[in-house]
Each structure stands twice: as C-alpha cells, then as structure tokens.
Enzyme design. Structure first.
Site, PDB file in Angstrom:
ATOM      1  N   CYS A  42     145.905 128.883  29.479  1.00 56.52           N
ATOM      2  CA  CYS A  42     146.397 127.504  29.973  1.00 56.52           C
ATOM      3  C   CYS A  42     145.411 126.979  30.888  1.00 56.52           C
ATOM      4  O   CYS A  42     145.853 125.829  31.541  1.00 56.52           O
ATOM      5  CB  CYS A  42     147.809 127.200  30.048  1.00 56.52           C
ATOM      6  SG  CYS A  42     148.771 127.453  28.729  1.00 56.52           S
ATOM      7  N   ASP A  43     144.493 127.491  31.424  1.00 53.53           N
ATOM      8  CA  ASP A  43     143.391 127.279  32.352  1.00 53.53           C
ATOM      9  C   ASP A  43     142.023 127.386  32.198  1.00 53.53           C
ATOM     10  O   ASP A  43     141.267 128.217  32.795  1.00 53.53           O
ATOM     11  CB  ASP A  43     143.788 127.938  33.495  1.00 53.53           C
ATOM     12  CG  ASP A  43     143.342 127.085  35.080  1.00 53.53           C
ATOM     13  OD1 ASP A  43     142.740 126.060  34.642  1.00 53.53           O
ATOM     14  OD2 ASP A  43     143.366 127.791  36.164  1.00 53.53           O
ATOM     15  N   PRO A  44     141.418 126.813  30.993  1.00 54.47           N
ATOM     16  CA  PRO A  44     140.144 127.267  30.384  1.00 54.47           C
ATOM     17  C   PRO A  44     138.917 126.315  30.969  1.00 54.47           C
ATOM     18  O   PRO A  44     138.283 125.713  30.197  1.00 54.47           O
ATOM     19  CB  PRO A  44     140.496 126.989  28.916  1.00 54.47           C
ATOM     20  CG  PRO A  44     141.384 125.779  28.664  1.00 54.47           C
ATOM     21  CD  PRO A  44     142.279 126.078  29.794  1.00 54.47           C
ATOM     22  N   HIS A  45     138.961 125.894  32.149  1.00 54.07           N
ATOM     23  CA  HIS A  45     138.105 125.264  32.809  1.00 54.07           C
ATOM     24  C   HIS A  45     136.802 126.145  32.948  1.00 54.07           C
ATOM     25  O   HIS A  45     136.699 127.351  32.907  1.00 54.07           O
ATOM     26  CB  HIS A  45     138.331 124.542  34.132  1.00 54.07           C
ATOM     27  CG  HIS A  45     138.697 125.523  35.167  1.00 54.07           C
ATOM     28  ND1 HIS A  45     137.805 126.402  35.913  1.00 54.07           N
ATOM     29  CD2 HIS A  45     139.874 126.118  35.743  1.00 54.07           C
ATOM     30  CE1 HIS A  45     138.223 127.104  36.746  1.00 54.07           C
ATOM     31  NE2 HIS A  45     139.576 127.012  36.577  1.00 54.07           N
ATOM     32  N   ASN A  48     136.557 129.564  34.486  1.00 51.99           N
ATOM     33  CA  ASN A  48     137.167 130.612  33.851  1.00 51.99           C
ATOM     34  C   ASN A  48     136.978 131.111  32.430  1.00 51.99           C
ATOM     35  O   ASN A  48     137.464 131.797  32.024  1.00 51.99           O
ATOM     36  CB  ASN A  48     139.028 130.093  33.793  1.00 51.99           C
ATOM     37  CG  ASN A  48     139.656 130.116  34.966  1.00 51.99           C
ATOM     38  OD1 ASN A  48     139.114 130.769  35.985  1.00 51.99           O
ATOM     39  ND2 ASN A  48     140.608 129.578  35.182  1.00 51.99           N
TER      40      ASN A  48
END
Length: 171
Positions: A42-45, A48
């Site tokens: 849930c943090d695919p910036h 990452n």
C-alpha cells in the site's frame, strides 16, 4: 538494493530496460496482488519501487531495435504497509473496473456501493482513473489527459478534499 527508481526513465534506458515493459510488469504485479492474492503493498511510490537488470549471464535488455522481455527485476521496498482484501471486495472491485472501462454508469454506481458503500460514485471513479467523470462516462480513458482536464482534476481535488478523505476511509 542495486537498481534505480521506477520513474528514472533515463537510467532504465541506460541499463537497457524498456520503461514500457517495466510499466506493464508493475501493472501485472499489482493486479496479481489485488485480484489473485488479495494481499497488496500500500505504499508504492517511486522511492519504494526499484528496477534492476536481471542478474543473469548472456543477453538481456535491448537487442538491435527490439527489447527483450524479463531483462529486469522489480523490487518492492518498505514492506511494512500491506492490506489484505476479502474475496467479495476483490470481485466487486474487478466489476467496478470493468464498468469503468465500459462507461456503464449504473454498474459503476452499484459497484461503488459494493466496494465500500460509496455513494459518490462519480468522485470515486475520478479518483481511481485520474480522469474527469465526463471522460469516464464517455469511455474516453485511453486518450491522453488534456490541459483542461488536468486543470479540472486539480481544482476538483482541492474542492472535494473532505469528500475524498471520507471515501478513502470507506474503501
């Protein structure tokens, strides 16, 4: 982790990696997470998501004017924020995306209710697709965003910030 950020297009090309194939693979990875496994990062910036050439002897990358597939690996970092989705949610979310691609307003409305009791289906549709409701409802999502649509989305994001926060809490 050796490699480069997923949005470093110049470095990808320098490494012989097709940005288009990376985008396709990244889409496939998250589609499998959502629709098959139900366990999603849930943090695919870009900080990452790293891309590195595949550690393999022999040819990889570009061959003449052709890109060879699977010449790279995608590495997801910061694995502390995952979410698990139930089967009902995954099925209804898939139905929502099918309705979005078809521009089927009635099914979009119903699917939004099923995925999170979201009555603001036009707003959720715009959030998911980063397109205006007019583009979604006309099944015009394959074209590039116009400057007018970008300006409209920016204005709408500011105008509807409280509603967007509520929707994110529901879904």
């Amino acid at each position: 982790v050796d490699g480069c950020k997923v949005n470093d297009l110049d470095r990808l090309i320098e490494c012989g990696i097709s940005p288009r194939l990376v985008a396709t693979e990244l889409n496939s990875i998250f589609a499998r997470q959502i629709y098959v496994h139900g366990f999603v990062h849930c943090d695919p910036h870009p900080g990452n998501v790293m891309v590195r050439p595949r550690a393999r002897k022999g040819l990889f990358g570009r061959l003449g004017d052709r890109w060879l597939s699977r010449a790279f690996e995608i590495v997801l970092l910061d694995n502390g924020l995952y979410r698990e989705y139930e089967d009902d949610f995954r099925i209804n979310y898939a139905r929502l995306w099918l309705a979005l691609f078809k521009g089927d307003e009635a099914e979009i409305r119903e699917s939004c209710l099923r995925v999170g009791n979201v009555g603001s289906y036009k707003l959720l549709s715009s959030m998911l697709t980063t397109r205006s409701w007019e583009s979604v409802s006309k099944t015009n999502m394959s074209s590039s965003l116009s400057d007018k649509e970008i300006a409209h989305l920016r204005f709408s994001a500011q105008q509807y910030a409280p509603e967007i926060t509520d929707i994110l809490a529901q879904v």
